[in-house]
Design an enzyme around this catalytic site. Structure first.
Site, PDB file in Angstrom:
ATOM      1  N   LYS A   1      49.940  11.248  27.490  1.00 34.28           N
ATOM      2  CA  LYS A   1      51.317  11.094  27.997  1.00 34.28           C
ATOM      3  C   LYS A   1      51.760   9.648  27.760  1.00 34.28           C
ATOM      4  CE  LYS A   1      53.983  10.128  31.049  1.00 34.28           C
ATOM      5  NZ  LYS A   1      55.151   9.221  30.839  1.00 34.28           N
TER       6      LYS A   1
ATOM      7  N   CYS B   1      49.059  -7.077  30.550  1.00 34.09           N
ATOM      8  CA  CYS B   1      48.379  -6.970  31.845  1.00 34.09           C
ATOM      9  C   CYS B   1      47.479  -8.173  32.103  1.00 34.09           C
ATOM     10  CB  CYS B   1      47.594  -5.675  31.930  1.00 34.09           C
ATOM     11  SG  CYS B   1      46.575  -5.380  30.494  1.00 34.09           S
TER      12      CYS B   1
ATOM     13  N   GLU C   1      52.394  -9.358  40.220  1.00 30.36           N
ATOM     14  CA  GLU C   1      52.522  -9.268  38.768  1.00 30.36           C
ATOM     15  C   GLU C   1      53.998  -9.179  38.401  1.00 30.36           C
ATOM     16  OE1 GLU C   1      51.117  -5.619  36.696  1.00 30.36           O
ATOM     17  OE2 GLU C   1      50.086  -7.021  35.375  1.00 30.36           O
TER      18      GLU C   1
ATOM     19  N   GLU D   1      43.088   1.097  34.111  1.00 28.31           N
ATOM     20  CA  GLU D   1      43.289  -0.262  33.604  1.00 28.31           C
ATOM     21  C   GLU D   1      44.638  -0.691  34.144  1.00 28.31           C
ATOM     22  OE1 GLU D   1      44.487  -3.188  32.005  1.00 28.31           O
ATOM     23  OE2 GLU D   1      44.612  -2.218  30.053  1.00 28.31           O
TER      24      GLU D   1
HETATM   25  P1  NAP Z   1      53.929   2.668  35.501  1.00 23.98           P
HETATM   26  O1  NAP Z   1      54.939   3.393  36.307  1.00 23.98           O
HETATM   27  O2  NAP Z   1      52.603   2.423  36.077  1.00 23.98           O
HETATM   28  O3  NAP Z   1      53.814   3.495  34.129  1.00 23.98           O
HETATM   29  C1  NAP Z   1      52.647   3.697  33.383  1.00 23.98           C
HETATM   30  C2  NAP Z   1      52.548   5.153  32.959  1.00 23.98           C
HETATM   31  O4  NAP Z   1      52.376   5.996  34.103  1.00 23.98           O
HETATM   32  C3  NAP Z   1      53.773   5.679  32.249  1.00 23.98           C
HETATM   33  O5  NAP Z   1      53.372   6.586  31.233  1.00 23.98           O
HETATM   34  C4  NAP Z   1      54.482   6.401  33.366  1.00 23.98           C
HETATM   35  O6  NAP Z   1      55.384   7.365  32.913  1.00 23.98           O
HETATM   36  C5  NAP Z   1      53.351   7.032  34.101  1.00 23.98           C
HETATM   37  N1  NAP Z   1      53.635   7.412  35.479  1.00 23.98           N
HETATM   38  C6  NAP Z   1      54.626   6.994  36.306  1.00 23.98           C
HETATM   39  N2  NAP Z   1      54.508   7.570  37.512  1.00 23.98           N
HETATM   40  C7  NAP Z   1      53.429   8.367  37.481  1.00 23.98           C
HETATM   41  C8  NAP Z   1      52.774   9.220  38.417  1.00 23.98           C
HETATM   42  N3  NAP Z   1      53.218   9.343  39.669  1.00 23.98           N
HETATM   43  N4  NAP Z   1      51.677   9.884  38.029  1.00 23.98           N
HETATM   44  C9  NAP Z   1      51.184   9.757  36.773  1.00 23.98           C
HETATM   45  N5  NAP Z   1      51.767   8.965  35.840  1.00 23.98           N
HETATM   46  C10 NAP Z   1      52.872   8.287  36.187  1.00 23.98           C
HETATM   47  O7  NAP Z   1      54.506   1.300  35.029  1.00 23.98           O
HETATM   48  P2  NAP Z   1      56.048   0.926  34.826  1.00 23.98           P
HETATM   49  O8  NAP Z   1      56.882   1.468  35.944  1.00 23.98           O
HETATM   50  O9  NAP Z   1      56.435   1.304  33.467  1.00 23.98           O
HETATM   51  O10 NAP Z   1      55.976  -0.651  34.965  1.00 23.98           O
HETATM   52  C11 NAP Z   1      56.012  -1.218  36.251  1.00 23.98           C
HETATM   53  C12 NAP Z   1      55.052  -2.343  36.369  1.00 23.98           C
HETATM   54  O11 NAP Z   1      53.732  -1.907  36.065  1.00 23.98           O
HETATM   55  C13 NAP Z   1      55.272  -3.470  35.403  1.00 23.98           C
HETATM   56  O12 NAP Z   1      56.270  -4.337  35.808  1.00 23.98           O
HETATM   57  C14 NAP Z   1      53.928  -4.107  35.377  1.00 23.98           C
HETATM   58  O13 NAP Z   1      53.780  -4.949  36.478  1.00 23.98           O
HETATM   59  C15 NAP Z   1      52.995  -2.942  35.507  1.00 23.98           C
HETATM   60  N6  NAP Z   1      52.454  -2.499  34.201  1.00 23.98           N
HETATM   61  C16 NAP Z   1      51.182  -2.796  33.895  1.00 23.98           C
HETATM   62  C17 NAP Z   1      50.672  -2.413  32.664  1.00 23.98           C
HETATM   63  C18 NAP Z   1      49.278  -2.724  32.270  1.00 23.98           C
HETATM   64  O14 NAP Z   1      48.972  -2.737  31.080  1.00 23.98           O
HETATM   65  N7  NAP Z   1      48.366  -2.927  33.193  1.00 23.98           N
HETATM   66  C19 NAP Z   1      51.476  -1.750  31.753  1.00 23.98           C
HETATM   67  C20 NAP Z   1      52.781  -1.429  32.102  1.00 23.98           C
HETATM   68  C21 NAP Z   1      53.245  -1.814  33.329  1.00 23.98           C
HETATM   69  P3  NAP Z   1      56.922   6.965  32.635  1.00 23.98           P
HETATM   70  O15 NAP Z   1      56.950   5.592  32.064  1.00 23.98           O
HETATM   71  O16 NAP Z   1      57.319   7.946  31.657  1.00 23.98           O
HETATM   72  O17 NAP Z   1      57.601   7.064  33.943  1.00 23.98           O
END
Ligand code: NAP
Ligand code: MG
Length: 495
Positions: free
Chosen positions: A194, A302, A399, A268
Site C-alpha cells: 500500500k 525519518c 518530528e 520503521e
Molecule cells: P502516515 O499517516 O504515518 O502515513 C504512512 C502510511 O500509512 C501511508 O501509506 C498512509 O496512507 C498509511 N496509513 C495512514 N493511516 C493508516 C492507518 N490507520 N492504518 C494503516 N495505514 C495507515 O504519515 P503521514 O500522515 O503521511 O505523515 C505524517 C508524519 O509522519 C510526517 O510529518 C512525519 O513526521 C511522519 N512520517 C515519517 C516517515 C518515516 O519515514 N518514518 C515517513 C512519512 C511520514 P495514506 O498516506 O494513503 O493516508
C-alpha cells in the site's frame, strides 16, 4: 513529449492508474479514484484507483494463492534470486522515467531522485537477490537431560512468514517500496503493498517492472488508496505479517490492528536525531554535514539530523556556516536542473511544518535563517535554522519532517549524551570530531539504530537501518531484515 501547465515538460502519462491484483490491472471495486498532484505546482498528474477494504481482500487472496499454489513457492531459490536481480536491472533500464515520476509526484530534485532513490532501489534488489540462495537453518545437537541415552538429529529451517502487508510513506516512494519488497521476495513471501496516497505513481510503475522481470502473478499486489486501505491490510486475518514505515502515531495504530490475529509486525517510524559537533571537528565538514543532514529531501527524512548540538566555543561559527549553506540553497521545481530543494510533498505537510515554525517562534526560538513557509503555487518552505531552543520546546521534541533544524550549544560529552538521548525517538545520530576515542565513546552512549561519525545520511543495502525506542521495531536492509520475513522451524528426529 507531453507538457503540463506551468511550463514543465515531461512524458508522464496522465492515464488513470489501476490496482495491481493477481497480475492484472483492475479498477477499485468501488469505482472510485483520487488525484495525485505535482507538489511544486499543484497541477494534477493523474487519477489513481482508490482501493478500499474489498480490494485489499481481493489482493490478500491473490497473494495467498501465489504463496500456496506456486509457481513462486515451487521456484528454486536461484530462480527466485534471478527474478529479483532482474527487477534491479529493469529499474536501472528505466531509471530516468522512474526518477521523473518521483520528482513530479514527490517534488524532490530530479538529480537526487536519479542518483539516490532510483540507484539505491536497484541496488537493494541486487543485494537481496543474493540472499535468496543463502537462507538456511542449522543442525543442532540437543542434550535433553530428562531422556538420558536418547539420541536425536535436530535441525532448524527458515520459512517465509507468508502473506505480508506492506505500508509505505511518501518521502522516498520507490526506495521505500524496494526496502520492503526486496527482503520479502528474497525470503519467498508474497506481498500486498500500500503506497502513500501522495505518491502512488512510482510503486505502480514498479509493479509493471516486476511483472516484466518475470515475477509470477499475485506475488506482489499493489493497492493504492488512503489510510483506510492501510488499516484494512493491517487488520486483515489473511495477512501473516505487516511491515510499516511512517509516523509513530500510525505505527501504534498498526500494532493495535495487528493484534486480532497476532500477525508479526515490523515498524520503521519517526525520529528526532541529534547531530553533534565537537570543537575539535573538521568544522567545515561538520557544517556541510549538519546542513545536508537536515536539508536533504526537504528535511522529509525519518533519520534527518534535526537537533544540532554544537560545543559552545564553536557554536556561533557553526551556526553561521549552516545559515550560509541554507541561504544558498536554490528552491524550485524538481525538474529544473538548477533546483537544489523542492517543495514539501503536500498541503498537509506544508501546513504541519508552517505550524511548527509558528510554534517555534511562539516558544521563544529565533530563526537565524529562513523561518517562512512561502506563498504558492507549490508547497515551498525556506530552509530554516532555529536558535535559542530549549530541550522542552516542541521543535526540539517533535518530528517536524521539514527543512527545519533546532540548534543548541553543549559543554561536555556527558552533558551532550544526556541531551542527545532525551527523546522518545532513537533512529539515528551524527558525531563530528577528530578524536577517535571520543567518537567511539559517544557512539556507545547514544541510543539510536544508526550512529554516523564524520558523515551523515549514509544508506546502503548492506547496512541495517531502524530504530531504538519509539522509532520502531526491527531493522530494514542488511542481513538483519531477513528475520522480519522468516519463521524458524525446529525439527527433532528421534534416532
Ligand atoms: P502516515 O499517516 O504515518 O502515513 C504512512 C502510511 O500509512 C501511508 O501509506 C498512509 O496512507 C498509511 N496509513 C495512514 N493511516 C493508516 C492507518 N490507520 N492504518 C494503516 N495505514 C495507515 O504519515 P503521514 O500522515 O503521511 O505523515 C505524517 C508524519 O509522519 C510526517 O510529518 C512525519 O513526521 C511522519 N512520517 C515519517 C516517515 C518515516 O519515514 N518514518 C515517513 C512519512 C511520514 P495514506 O498516506 O494513503 O493516508
Ligand atoms: Mg503527488
Amino acid at each position: 513529449m507531453a507538457t503540463t501547465t506551468s511550463g514543465i515538460e515531461h512524458n508522464v502519462s496522465s492515464d488513470t492508474r489501476k490496482l495491481l491484483i493477481g497480475g492484472e490491472w483492475l479498477e477499485a471495486s468501488s469505482g472510485k479514484t483520487f488525484e495525485t498532484i505535482d507538489p511544486a505546482t499543484g497541477d494534477l498528474l493523474a487519477m489513481v484507483a482508490e482501493g478500499g477494504s474489498e480490494d485489499v481482500d481481493r489482493a490478500v487472496k491473490a497473494a495467498r494463492t501465489a504463496l500456496e499454489d506456486g509457481p513462486w513457492s515451487t521456484m528454486n531459490p536461484s530462480e527466485r534470486g534471478r527474478v529479483i536481480h532482474r527487477i534491479g536491472d529493469l529499474i536501472m533500464e528505466n531509471a530516468e522515467e522512474l526518477a521523473t515520476l518521483e520528482t513530479l509526484d514527490n517534488g524532490k530534485p530530479f538529480g537526487v531522485a536519479l542518483a539516490a532513490d532510483v540507484a539505491l532501489a536497484a541496488d537493494l534488489f541486487w543485494y537481496m537477490s543474493g540472499w535468496a540462495t543463502k537462507i538456511h537453518g542449522s543442525v543442532i545437537n540437543p542434550s535433553v537431560p530428562y531422556m538420558p541415552g536418547a539420541e536425536f538429529h535436530a535441525y532448524t529451517t527458515r520459512e517465509p512468514v507468508g502473506v505480508v502487508g506492506q505500508i509505505i510513506p511518501w518521502n522516498f516512494p520507490l526506495l521505500m517500496a524496494a526496502w520492503k519488497l526486496g527482503p520479502a521476495l528474497a525470503t519467498g513471501c508474497t506481498v500486498v503493498l500500500k503506497p502513500a496516497e501522495q505518491t502512488p505513481l512510482s510503486a505502480l510503475r514498479l509493479g509493471e517492472i516486476m511483472l516484466e522481470a518475470g515475477l509470477p502473478p499475485g506475488v506482489v499486489n499493489v493497492i493504492t488508496g488512503f489510510g483506510d486501505a492501510g488499516a484494512a491490510l493491517a487488520q486483515h486475518e489473511g495477512v501473516d505479517k505487516v511491515a510499516f514505515t511512517g509516523s509513530t502515531e500510525v505505527g501504534k495504530l498498526i500494532v493495535n490492528a495487528a493484534s486480532g490475529n497476532l500477525k508479526r509486525v515490523s515498524l520503521e517510524l519517526g525520529g528526532k536525531s541529534p547531530n553533534v559537533v565537537f570543537s575539535d571537528a573538521d568544522i567545515d565538514a561538520a557544517i556541510a554535514g549538519a546542513a545536508s543532514g537536515i536539508f536533504f529531501n526537504q528535511g522529509q527524512v525519518c533519520s534527518a539530523g534535526s537537533r544540532l548540538y554544537v560545543q559552545a566555543d564553536q557554536f556561533d561559527r557553526v551556526i553561521e556556516g549552516v545559515c550560509e549553506a541554507a541561504s544558498n540553497i536554490k528552491l524550485g521545481h524538481g525538474m529544473d536542473p538548477e533546483t537544489e530543494m523542492g517543495p514539501l510533498v503536500s498541503q498537509e505537510q506544508f501546513d504541519r511544518v508552517a505550524g511548527y515554525l509558528q510554534t517555534g517562534i511562539d516558544e521563544g526560538n529565533r530563526a537565524a535563517v529562513g523561518g517562512n513557509a512561502l506563498d504558492g503555487p507549490g508547497f515551498f518552505v525556506e530552509p530554516t535554522v532555529l536558535v535559542d531552543a530549549d530541550a522542552s520546546h516542541a521543535i526540539v521534541r517533535e518530528e517536524i519532517f521539514g527543512p527545519v533544524i533546532a540548534a543548541m550549544p553543549f559543554d561536555d560529552i556527558d552533558d551532550l549524551a544526556r541531551q542527545a538521548n532525551d527523546s522518545h525517538y532513537g533512529l539515528a545520530a551524527g558525531v563530528w570530531t577528530r578524536d577517535i576515542s571520543k567518537a567511539h565513546q559517544l557512539a556507545n552512549k547514544i541510543k539510536a539504530g544508526t550512529v554516523h561519525v564524520n558523515a551523515y545520511h549514509v544508506f546502503s543495502a548492506e547496512l541495517p537501518f531502524g530504530g531504538f525506542k519509539q522509532s520502531g521495531w526491527g531493522r530494514e536492509m542488511g542481513e538483519e531484515v531477513l528475520s522480519n520475513y522468516l519463521e524458524t522451524k525446529t525439527v527433532i528426529v528421534g534416532l
